[in-house]
Design a protein around this motif. Sequence first.
Motif, PDB file in Angstrom:
ATOM      1  N   SER A  85       0.827  -1.207   0.000  1.00  0.00           N
ATOM      2  CA  SER A  85       0.000   0.000   0.000  1.00  0.00           C
ATOM      3  C   SER A  85       0.864   1.261   0.000  1.00  0.00           C
ATOM      4  O   SER A  85       0.516   2.271  -0.618  1.00  0.00           O
ATOM      5  CB  SER A  85      -0.930   0.004   1.220  1.00  0.00           C
ATOM      6  OG  SER A  85      -0.177  -0.062   2.424  1.00  0.00           O
ATOM      7  N   VAL A  86       1.998   1.219   0.700  1.00  0.00           N
ATOM      8  CA  VAL A  86       2.919   2.357   0.714  1.00  0.00           C
ATOM      9  C   VAL A  86       3.567   2.525  -0.662  1.00  0.00           C
ATOM     10  O   VAL A  86       3.738   3.648  -1.154  1.00  0.00           O
ATOM     11  CB  VAL A  86       3.998   2.179   1.801  1.00  0.00           C
ATOM     12  CG1 VAL A  86       5.079   3.253   1.682  1.00  0.00           C
ATOM     13  CG2 VAL A  86       3.363   2.212   3.176  1.00  0.00           C
ATOM     14  N   GLN A  87       3.929   1.421  -1.277  1.00  0.00           N
ATOM     15  CA  GLN A  87       4.510   1.489  -2.621  1.00  0.00           C
ATOM     16  C   GLN A  87       3.516   2.100  -3.611  1.00  0.00           C
ATOM     17  O   GLN A  87       3.900   2.918  -4.455  1.00  0.00           O
ATOM     18  CB  GLN A  87       4.922   0.091  -3.085  1.00  0.00           C
ATOM     19  CG  GLN A  87       6.017  -0.538  -2.235  1.00  0.00           C
ATOM     20  CD  GLN A  87       6.371  -1.944  -2.699  1.00  0.00           C
ATOM     21  OE1 GLN A  87       6.437  -2.218  -3.900  1.00  0.00           O
ATOM     22  NE2 GLN A  87       6.597  -2.848  -1.757  1.00  0.00           N
ATOM     23  N   SER A  88       2.264   1.720  -3.502  1.00  0.00           N
ATOM     24  CA  SER A  88       1.238   2.299  -4.366  1.00  0.00           C
ATOM     25  C   SER A  88       1.093   3.789  -4.099  1.00  0.00           C
ATOM     26  O   SER A  88       0.877   4.590  -5.018  1.00  0.00           O
ATOM     27  CB  SER A  88      -0.106   1.594  -4.143  1.00  0.00           C
ATOM     28  OG  SER A  88      -0.044   0.241  -4.519  1.00  0.00           O
ATOM     29  N   LEU A  89       1.228   4.171  -2.831  1.00  0.00           N
ATOM     30  CA  LEU A  89       1.146   5.584  -2.465  1.00  0.00           C
ATOM     31  C   LEU A  89       2.288   6.368  -3.107  1.00  0.00           C
ATOM     32  O   LEU A  89       2.082   7.475  -3.630  1.00  0.00           O
ATOM     33  CB  LEU A  89       1.199   5.716  -0.943  1.00  0.00           C
ATOM     34  CG  LEU A  89       0.689   7.020  -0.335  1.00  0.00           C
ATOM     35  CD1 LEU A  89      -0.799   7.178  -0.593  1.00  0.00           C
ATOM     36  CD2 LEU A  89       0.985   7.043   1.162  1.00  0.00           C
ATOM     37  N   ILE A  90       3.477   5.807  -3.094  1.00  0.00           N
ATOM     38  CA  ILE A  90       4.637   6.466  -3.703  1.00  0.00           C
ATOM     39  C   ILE A  90       4.436   6.621  -5.208  1.00  0.00           C
ATOM     40  O   ILE A  90       4.709   7.678  -5.787  1.00  0.00           O
ATOM     41  CB  ILE A  90       5.923   5.673  -3.411  1.00  0.00           C
ATOM     42  CG1 ILE A  90       6.264   5.749  -1.918  1.00  0.00           C
ATOM     43  CG2 ILE A  90       7.087   6.185  -4.253  1.00  0.00           C
ATOM     44  CD1 ILE A  90       7.405   4.842  -1.507  1.00  0.00           C
ATOM     45  N   LEU A  91       3.944   5.559  -5.843  1.00  0.00           N
ATOM     46  CA  LEU A  91       3.749   5.602  -7.298  1.00  0.00           C
ATOM     47  C   LEU A  91       2.665   6.616  -7.693  1.00  0.00           C
ATOM     48  O   LEU A  91       2.752   7.250  -8.740  1.00  0.00           O
ATOM     49  CB  LEU A  91       3.377   4.214  -7.818  1.00  0.00           C
ATOM     50  CG  LEU A  91       4.492   3.159  -7.748  1.00  0.00           C
ATOM     51  CD1 LEU A  91       3.942   1.785  -8.136  1.00  0.00           C
ATOM     52  CD2 LEU A  91       5.655   3.534  -8.650  1.00  0.00           C
ATOM     53  N   SER A  92       1.655   6.772  -6.853  1.00  0.00           N
ATOM     54  CA  SER A  92       0.566   7.679  -7.193  1.00  0.00           C
ATOM     55  C   SER A  92       0.847   9.119  -6.792  1.00  0.00           C
ATOM     56  O   SER A  92       0.221  10.050  -7.316  1.00  0.00           O
ATOM     57  CB  SER A  92      -0.740   7.227  -6.526  1.00  0.00           C
ATOM     58  OG  SER A  92      -0.689   7.434  -5.131  1.00  0.00           O
ATOM     59  N   SER A  93       1.790   9.334  -5.860  1.00  0.00           N
ATOM     60  CA  SER A  93       2.020  10.681  -5.326  1.00  0.00           C
ATOM     61  C   SER A  93       2.459  11.667  -6.394  1.00  0.00           C
ATOM     62  O   SER A  93       2.237  12.871  -6.263  1.00  0.00           O
ATOM     63  CB  SER A  93       3.047  10.632  -4.200  1.00  0.00           C
ATOM     64  OG  SER A  93       4.293  10.130  -4.662  1.00  0.00           O
ATOM     65  N   PHE A  94       3.095  11.187  -7.437  1.00  0.00           N
ATOM     66  CA  PHE A  94       3.497  12.056  -8.540  1.00  0.00           C
ATOM     67  C   PHE A  94       2.311  12.857  -9.074  1.00  0.00           C
ATOM     68  O   PHE A  94       2.420  14.035  -9.398  1.00  0.00           O
ATOM     69  CB  PHE A  94       4.098  11.189  -9.659  1.00  0.00           C
ATOM     70  CG  PHE A  94       4.435  11.934 -10.918  1.00  0.00           C
ATOM     71  CD1 PHE A  94       5.687  12.485 -11.108  1.00  0.00           C
ATOM     72  CD2 PHE A  94       3.485  12.086 -11.919  1.00  0.00           C
ATOM     73  CE1 PHE A  94       5.999  13.170 -12.274  1.00  0.00           C
ATOM     74  CE2 PHE A  94       3.777  12.767 -13.088  1.00  0.00           C
ATOM     75  CZ  PHE A  94       5.040  13.316 -13.256  1.00  0.00           C
ATOM     76  N   PHE A  95       1.172  12.210  -9.123  1.00  0.00           N
ATOM     77  CA  PHE A  95       0.001  12.827  -9.755  1.00  0.00           C
ATOM     78  C   PHE A  95      -0.731  13.798  -8.833  1.00  0.00           C
ATOM     79  O   PHE A  95      -1.579  14.543  -9.306  1.00  0.00           O
ATOM     80  CB  PHE A  95      -0.951  11.736 -10.246  1.00  0.00           C
ATOM     81  CG  PHE A  95      -0.333  10.836 -11.274  1.00  0.00           C
ATOM     82  CD1 PHE A  95      -0.260  11.230 -12.596  1.00  0.00           C
ATOM     83  CD2 PHE A  95       0.206   9.613 -10.913  1.00  0.00           C
ATOM     84  CE1 PHE A  95       0.326  10.414 -13.542  1.00  0.00           C
ATOM     85  CE2 PHE A  95       0.799   8.785 -11.864  1.00  0.00           C
ATOM     86  CZ  PHE A  95       0.862   9.185 -13.173  1.00  0.00           C
TER      87      PHE A  95
END
Length: 524
Positions: A85-95
Amino acid sequence: MAPQATALSTAPPASAEDGTVKSKTQGVKPSATFGSRHFQALLMFLGLSCGYTVRVNMSVAIVAMTSDEDTPTNGNFDTYNWEPSVQSLILSSFFWGYVLIQVPAGLIAQRFGARKLLAIAVFICGGISLLIPAAARYGGWIFVCFCRVLMGLCQGCVLPSLHTLLSKWAPPEERGRLGSFVYAGHQFGTLVALPISGFLAGSSAGWPSVFYLWGTVTIAWSIWWFFYGADSPANHPSISSEERQYIELSLRTSDCQDQLPESDPTTTKVLSTPWKAIFKSQPMWALLVVHCAQTWGFWMLLTEIPTYLHAILDFNIKENGLISALPYLVMWILSFPTSYISDWTLRRGWVSTGKSRKICNTIGHWIPAIALIALGYVDKSQTVLAVAILVIAVAFNVGTLCGYQVNHMDLSPNFAGTLMGMTNGTANIFAILAPLITGFIVTNPHEVAQWRTVFFISSGFYFLGNLFFMLFGSGDIQWWNEPSRNDSIPNRKMSEKCDQISPASYRKANDSLQLEKISHKERY
């Protein structure tokens, strides 16, 4: 829309006595094979490629940053125990930052010029990329997310700037080719970044070198662009008068007035953004919907393919980068014949601009939709089949480059950057949601059934988004493209002087367009 509007961009060219191509609306096409507009397109292509290298490298690097395997990469460099879930958060934070700046960036590019905005934004983005390894070590995933948000803010200026630039540099009959070439930077940057990032992450240089390399390359491009880019043909120091006239008369944007005497007080450029008309425009809403569908499907695949390949198909970090890049390599290669065929059918007069955009977009969305459904039923033992379907799902998305991607310029050359900011800003909310929802659904990355649900959702987005675009989209110039030109005597005089520069055949088509504008205004 009436047929007269499409005549501006779909009429087949006529041949002059000397064999050069002559359009009904834009005079003689320059004989030079490679002109200033092509060089500007090349610079824009490389810039978008650089932007994508620093954007997508995290998809591969995060596998190495969080891996618990005993590999050369993780033997000498820090690794982090970040949950999925944290990895997904990192990947989405760009947007998070990306969506906030889209509309303001379009307005800034339209009013003050896109060249400097693009150069500064990309330069800062490259610099932040250099800081990510230090952010991960000293601030953990929170600092990494913060860096990604700032990168998103910078890259949110890229597409509105490119659309503004293309609307000034790409003649209608070359729009498919030049637009597709520039936006193929998506695929080229991805296919270059993924395998090289995978190689670096698995080498003795370690995963930090991924961010150092692409950050440096991006900064170098921004400096190159700052000195050699140009906002429009009128601002280019060495463009030939022949090429400049060909571009400006074919586009008929507000830059047409730049050919008029500077001392004439009646030629002041006044173009206010017609917000009310834009928000009430049916083709604009169709464009917004299909852009949202594209963004969900594209970014779900781009951010999650490395994880899928690692967890389901058991590829190691080096293999992961190479296989992840393969679909984007095929997509980039297909972009050349796709854009050529699209423009060729328009020049021949076989299809209208609107039909061409819808056909291309249908190829780009419905074939990947079918492929994603099939991918959901592939098990772990069918590695080759899974990769082949992934290639189809990504590669055929190339049709969107000649579909919705250039439709902003079809609807309104003068406000193309603003339109791109509006649709791209809204659409990238889905780019935030895609990896987050994927992380919520895929609690066990090794479970095929959970990935099947993700693929089915993306397939639905592709199908319904394109269906809406087919029903309500348009390829015609909208009446609100030149709102102020009809509102004042000075602007009418400016329009008349532009007409004197244009061929008589264009003036006839323009008269029809003005009548159509009046008809649309009466409706609203």
